[in-house]
Design a protein around this motif. Structure first.
Motif, PDB file in Angstrom:
ATOM      1  N   ILE A  91       0.847  -1.201   0.000  1.00 13.93           N
ATOM      2  CA  ILE A  91       0.000   0.000   0.000  1.00 13.93           C
ATOM      3  C   ILE A  91       0.879   1.245   0.000  1.00 13.93           C
ATOM      4  O   ILE A  91       0.644   2.194  -0.756  1.00 13.93           O
ATOM      5  CB  ILE A  91      -0.982  -0.008   1.186  1.00 13.93           C
ATOM      6  CG1 ILE A  91      -2.006  -1.141   1.015  1.00 13.93           C
ATOM      7  CG2 ILE A  91      -1.678   1.346   1.332  1.00 13.93           C
ATOM      8  CD1 ILE A  91      -2.867  -1.414   2.237  1.00 13.93           C
ATOM      9  N   ALA A  92       1.930   1.242   0.823  1.00 15.14           N
ATOM     10  CA  ALA A  92       2.853   2.385   0.877  1.00 15.14           C
ATOM     11  C   ALA A  92       3.532   2.600  -0.473  1.00 15.14           C
ATOM     12  O   ALA A  92       3.675   3.745  -0.927  1.00 15.14           O
ATOM     13  CB  ALA A  92       3.893   2.168   1.970  1.00 15.14           C
ATOM     14  N   LYS A 108       3.825   5.985  -5.506  1.00 11.86           N
ATOM     15  CA  LYS A 108       3.748   6.141  -6.964  1.00 11.86           C
ATOM     16  C   LYS A 108       2.599   7.051  -7.396  1.00 11.86           C
ATOM     17  O   LYS A 108       2.543   7.467  -8.550  1.00 11.86           O
ATOM     18  CB  LYS A 108       3.556   4.776  -7.631  1.00 11.86           C
ATOM     19  CG  LYS A 108       4.759   3.892  -7.577  1.00 11.86           C
ATOM     20  CD  LYS A 108       4.474   2.563  -8.261  1.00 11.86           C
ATOM     21  CE  LYS A 108       5.642   1.627  -8.154  1.00 11.86           C
ATOM     22  NZ  LYS A 108       5.356   0.317  -8.770  1.00 11.86           N
ATOM     23  N   HIS A 109       1.665   7.332  -6.492  1.00 12.35           N
ATOM     24  CA  HIS A 109       0.464   8.087  -6.861  1.00 12.35           C
ATOM     25  C   HIS A 109       0.233   9.294  -5.948  1.00 12.35           C
ATOM     26  O   HIS A 109      -0.881   9.514  -5.459  1.00 12.35           O
ATOM     27  CB  HIS A 109      -0.759   7.164  -6.845  1.00 12.35           C
ATOM     28  CG  HIS A 109      -0.682   6.070  -7.859  1.00 12.35           C
ATOM     29  ND1 HIS A 109      -0.260   4.795  -7.552  1.00 12.35           N
ATOM     30  CD2 HIS A 109      -0.905   6.081  -9.192  1.00 12.35           C
ATOM     31  CE1 HIS A 109      -0.263   4.052  -8.646  1.00 12.35           C
ATOM     32  NE2 HIS A 109      -0.640   4.814  -9.659  1.00 12.35           N
ATOM     33  N   GLY A 110       1.280  10.050  -5.718  1.00 13.55           N
ATOM     34  CA  GLY A 110       1.148  11.305  -4.989  1.00 13.55           C
ATOM     35  C   GLY A 110       0.740  11.173  -3.541  1.00 13.55           C
ATOM     36  O   GLY A 110       0.141  12.079  -2.970  1.00 13.55           O
ATOM     37  N   GLY A 111       1.027  10.037  -2.918  1.00 14.61           N
ATOM     38  CA  GLY A 111       0.737   9.860  -1.495  1.00 14.61           C
ATOM     39  C   GLY A 111      -0.561   9.149  -1.192  1.00 14.61           C
ATOM     40  O   GLY A 111      -0.888   8.935  -0.022  1.00 14.61           O
ATOM     41  N   ASN A 128     -14.265   1.908  -4.148  1.00 15.58           N
ATOM     42  CA  ASN A 128     -12.854   2.084  -3.822  1.00 15.58           C
ATOM     43  C   ASN A 128     -12.663   2.566  -2.394  1.00 15.58           C
ATOM     44  O   ASN A 128     -13.500   3.286  -1.850  1.00 15.58           O
ATOM     45  CB  ASN A 128     -12.217   3.109  -4.760  1.00 15.58           C
ATOM     46  CG  ASN A 128     -12.091   2.597  -6.167  1.00 15.58           C
ATOM     47  OD1 ASN A 128     -11.957   1.400  -6.409  1.00 15.58           O
ATOM     48  ND2 ASN A 128     -12.131   3.499  -7.121  1.00 15.58           N
ATOM     49  N   LEU A 129     -11.520   2.178  -1.837  1.00 12.71           N
ATOM     50  CA  LEU A 129     -11.015   2.742  -0.588  1.00 12.71           C
ATOM     51  C   LEU A 129      -9.708   3.436  -0.922  1.00 12.71           C
ATOM     52  O   LEU A 129      -8.944   2.960  -1.764  1.00 12.71           O
ATOM     53  CB  LEU A 129     -10.758   1.646   0.452  1.00 12.71           C
ATOM     54  CG  LEU A 129     -11.963   0.895   0.990  1.00 12.71           C
ATOM     55  CD1 LEU A 129     -11.502  -0.249   1.903  1.00 12.71           C
ATOM     56  CD2 LEU A 129     -12.895   1.826   1.743  1.00 12.71           C
ATOM     57  N   MET A 130      -9.452   4.567  -0.255  1.00 12.29           N
ATOM     58  CA  MET A 130      -8.183   5.277  -0.444  1.00 12.29           C
ATOM     59  C   MET A 130      -7.353   5.131   0.824  1.00 12.29           C
ATOM     60  O   MET A 130      -7.904   5.000   1.921  1.00 12.29           O
ATOM     61  CB  MET A 130      -8.435   6.753  -0.732  1.00 12.29           C
ATOM     62  CG  MET A 130      -9.110   6.996  -2.059  1.00 12.29           C
ATOM     63  SD  MET A 130      -9.231   8.758  -2.486  1.00 12.29           S
ATOM     64  CE  MET A 130      -9.909   9.489  -1.028  1.00 12.29           C
ATOM     65  N   PHE A 131      -6.037   5.190   0.667  1.00 14.73           N
ATOM     66  CA  PHE A 131      -5.108   5.021   1.780  1.00 14.73           C
ATOM     67  C   PHE A 131      -4.099   6.156   1.741  1.00 14.73           C
ATOM     68  O   PHE A 131      -3.507   6.426   0.703  1.00 14.73           O
ATOM     69  CB  PHE A 131      -4.381   3.675   1.658  1.00 14.73           C
ATOM     70  CG  PHE A 131      -5.324   2.519   1.671  1.00 14.73           C
ATOM     71  CD1 PHE A 131      -5.581   1.834   2.840  1.00 14.73           C
ATOM     72  CD2 PHE A 131      -5.988   2.142   0.512  1.00 14.73           C
ATOM     73  CE1 PHE A 131      -6.481   0.786   2.854  1.00 14.73           C
ATOM     74  CE2 PHE A 131      -6.883   1.095   0.518  1.00 14.73           C
ATOM     75  CZ  PHE A 131      -7.132   0.413   1.692  1.00 14.73           C
TER      76      PHE A 131
END
Length: 182
Positions: free
Chosen positions: A119-120, A125-128, A139-142
């Motif tokens: 996940i980290a 790779k996607h701006g945090g 979807n879930l965001m992390f």
């Protein structure tokens, strides 16, 4: 300085390897979590997840989460369920509400074995922010904030990951402090 070696018999070496593997997993709800057991077999031993286990049983998901998987489960604690409005859990576990319960439970499951490190890496790779699609379909965001990882649902509500990477034979559990709602 002298050094020495200890030779272990095959059985002793195997016992040490098993003990080391078991101790590598964090304790959850006062219970040892074994990477050789499946998600349900471990969850039933956690005193912090009795509400989740009851909900999984009521939702008819025991066989699924005991299956081959792999699954990544974001497992709310009893305290997380206690944050819901009074009567919510009692209402959700009624047979006539199985569809709603299943939707909530599958919102906490992602297909595959996804570790905190993965996940980290996705977030880096996607701006945090990492995004994962749940079995429920949303979807879930992390995001990492203030030294910890947070799971953000579709409505913007957040759950903190309190215990990451509890490895299971059929996936991984990440303990969270809030029930997420689709």
């Amino acid at each position: 300085m002298s050094s020495f070696r200890i030779a272990l018999s095959g059985a002793a070496a195997m016992s040490l390897a098993i003990a080391t593997a078991a101790s590598a997993n964090p304790m959850v709800g006062g219970a040892a979590m074994y990477s050789t057991r499946n998600i349900v077999q471990n969850a039933v031993n956690s005193k912090d997840h009795t509400t989740l286990v009851a909900a999984v049983k009521a939702g008819g998901l025991v066989d699924t989460l005991s299956g081959k998987g792999p699954f990544t489960v974001f497992a709310p604690t009893n305290e997380a369920f206690a944050k819901l409005p009074a009567g919510t859990v009692d209402n959700l576990v009624k047979p006539q509400n199985k569809g709603t319960l299943d939707k909530i439970l599958t919102y906490h499951v992602v297909a595959g074995r996804i570790t905190a490190q993965q996940i980290a890496a996705m977030a880096a790779k996607h701006g945090g922010t990492a995004t994962l699609k749940t079995v429920e379909g949303e979807n879930l965001m992390f995001r990492k904030t203030g030294g910890g990882w947070w799971v953000i649902d579709a409505k913007g509500d957040k759950a903190r990951v309190t215990i990451p990477n509890v490895m299971q034979s059929n996936g991984v559990i990440h303990v969270i402090d809030t029930v997420l709602m689709p």
